[in-house]
Design a protein around this motif. Structure first.
Motif, mmCIF file in Angstrom:
data_model
loop_
_atom_site.group_PDB
_atom_site.id
_atom_site.type_symbol
_atom_site.label_atom_id
_atom_site.label_comp_id
_atom_site.label_asym_id
_atom_site.label_seq_id
_atom_site.Cartn_x
_atom_site.Cartn_y
_atom_site.Cartn_z
ATOM 1 N N TRP A 1 0.815 -1.205 0.000
ATOM 2 C CA TRP A 1 0.000 0.000 0.000
ATOM 3 C C TRP A 1 0.850 1.257 0.000
ATOM 4 O O TRP A 1 0.333 2.364 -0.175
ATOM 5 C CB TRP A 1 -0.951 0.012 1.202
ATOM 6 N N ASP B 1 -0.373 1.455 -7.353
ATOM 7 C CA ASP B 1 -0.613 2.264 -8.558
ATOM 8 C C ASP B 1 0.103 3.604 -8.461
ATOM 9 O O ASP B 1 -0.421 4.658 -8.851
ATOM 10 C CB ASP B 1 -2.121 2.491 -8.762
ATOM 11 N N LYS C 1 0.859 5.249 -5.750
ATOM 12 C CA LYS C 1 0.435 6.078 -4.622
ATOM 13 C C LYS C 1 0.835 5.433 -3.298
ATOM 14 O O LYS C 1 0.799 4.215 -3.161
ATOM 15 C CB LYS C 1 -1.080 6.289 -4.654
ATOM 16 N N TYR D 1 -0.256 5.266 0.517
ATOM 17 C CA TYR D 1 -1.356 5.542 1.432
ATOM 18 C C TYR D 1 -0.958 5.414 2.903
ATOM 19 O O TYR D 1 -1.785 5.638 3.784
ATOM 20 C CB TYR D 1 -2.510 4.568 1.160
ATOM 21 N N ARG E 1 -7.420 6.924 3.897
ATOM 22 C CA ARG E 1 -6.809 7.389 2.660
ATOM 23 C C ARG E 1 -7.174 6.484 1.490
ATOM 24 O O ARG E 1 -7.398 6.959 0.372
ATOM 25 C CB ARG E 1 -5.290 7.458 2.826
ATOM 26 N N ILE E 2 -7.241 5.191 1.751
ATOM 27 C CA ILE E 2 -7.605 4.240 0.698
ATOM 28 C C ILE E 2 -9.058 4.422 0.293
ATOM 29 O O ILE E 2 -9.386 4.469 -0.902
ATOM 30 C CB ILE E 2 -7.344 2.795 1.183
ATOM 31 N N GLU F 1 -10.921 7.047 0.548
ATOM 32 C CA GLU F 1 -11.142 8.338 -0.100
ATOM 33 C C GLU F 1 -10.211 8.547 -1.294
ATOM 34 O O GLU F 1 -10.299 9.579 -1.967
ATOM 35 C CB GLU F 1 -10.948 9.461 0.923
ATOM 36 N N ASP F 2 -9.326 7.585 -1.515
ATOM 37 C CA ASP F 2 -8.309 7.701 -2.572
ATOM 38 C C ASP F 2 -7.564 9.027 -2.455
ATOM 39 O O ASP F 2 -7.380 9.759 -3.429
ATOM 40 C CB ASP F 2 -8.931 7.561 -3.958
ATOM 41 N N ASP F 3 -7.121 9.315 -1.232
ATOM 42 C CA ASP F 3 -6.420 10.564 -0.944
ATOM 43 C C ASP F 3 -5.191 10.269 -0.093
ATOM 44 O O ASP F 3 -5.259 10.298 1.142
ATOM 45 C CB ASP F 3 -7.362 11.530 -0.212
#
Length: 239
Positions: free
Chosen positions: A76, A80, A82, A84, A111-112, A114-116
């Motif tokens: 994680w 991709d 990113k 998190y 974060r995962i 909200e994809d932030d």
């Protein structure tokens, strides 16, 4: 320093899967202080024979097949492109690992969801010194941290920065001006204590994100630096 280095040299001489090193901030700690930093307060640890992994038992063919179906590499911190996962937290001389790990897990999962990857981390200080379900710097349980987050809620790190030199329950932000979060569901992987398996943990990690793992630390664990940790004969003394 010399005694610690000699102990590390003995560990590295018999271990193959992991390596140890001396951490300067642990050199002058007593055994009691090391135990507190590990989140434990006890007189000793009874040596037990390691439990054989279910992956080594031929009767669990379905579980072994499920494990083989997972990717051989999954992180994680680089999903991709990113990251998190927040940076590791130095817990200092406080046995707060159970809270620090829990808040790191919840931060990553938020974060995962909200994809932030840049979403602000949750405060560990808030449940550590305001929560009544655990024992602050004397240790506690991640599931009770999650329960407190479910019953009371979570605050961003800017509302209560980590500072074990000030073990008071206080908030430094306007609570009405921050986003409100609470833990929805919580529990053990597998449904209850002792029910988890390697396959279930791998699936949980892949599908939902990082989770907290409790470890019964031995003396040599405090010297761990990299590799896959396995308790050795040298590590069977209590810390």
């Amino acid at each position: 320093q010399e005694q610690h280095q000699a102990h590390v040299d003995r560990i590295n001489a018999v271990q193959e899967g992991w390596t140890a090193k001396v951490y300067k901030h642990l050199v002058n700690k007593t055994k009691a202080q090391l135990s507190q930093m590990s989140g434990i307060r006890r007189g000793g640890v009874k040596a037990t024979k390691p439990i054989e992994s279910f992956l080594q038992l031929e009767t669990h063919s379905e579980a072994k097949a499920r494990v083989r179906s997972f990717p051989t590499d999954f992180d994680w911190r680089n999903k991709d492109g990113k990251d998190y996962v927040q940076n590791p937290v130095d817990q200092g001389s406080c046995g707060s690992c159970y809270v620090v790990a829990s808040m790191s897990m919840m931060t990553a999962r938020r974060r995962i969801l909200e994809d932030d990857p840049k979403a602000e981390a949750f405060s560990a200080q808030f449940p550590l010194f305001c929560g009544e379900y655990n024992q602050g710097c004397d240790g506690g349980y991640p599931e009770l941290v999650a329960k407190w987050g479910h019953d009371v809620g979570l605050l961003p790190e800017s509302c209560a920065a980590y500072d074990v030199d000030d073990p008071s329950c206080k908030v430094t932000c306007d609570i009405n001006g921050v986003d409100k979060y609470k833990v929805g569901e919580y529990g053990y992987i597998g449904g209850y204590y002792g029910a988890s398996t390697e396959a279930a943990m791998m699936q949980e990690l892949r599908d939902k994100g990082p989770f907290v793992v409790g470890v019964e630390p031995q003396a040599d664990f405090m010297y761990y630096t990299d590799g896959i940790y396995q308790r050795g004969e040298i590590g069977r003394a209590s810390c």
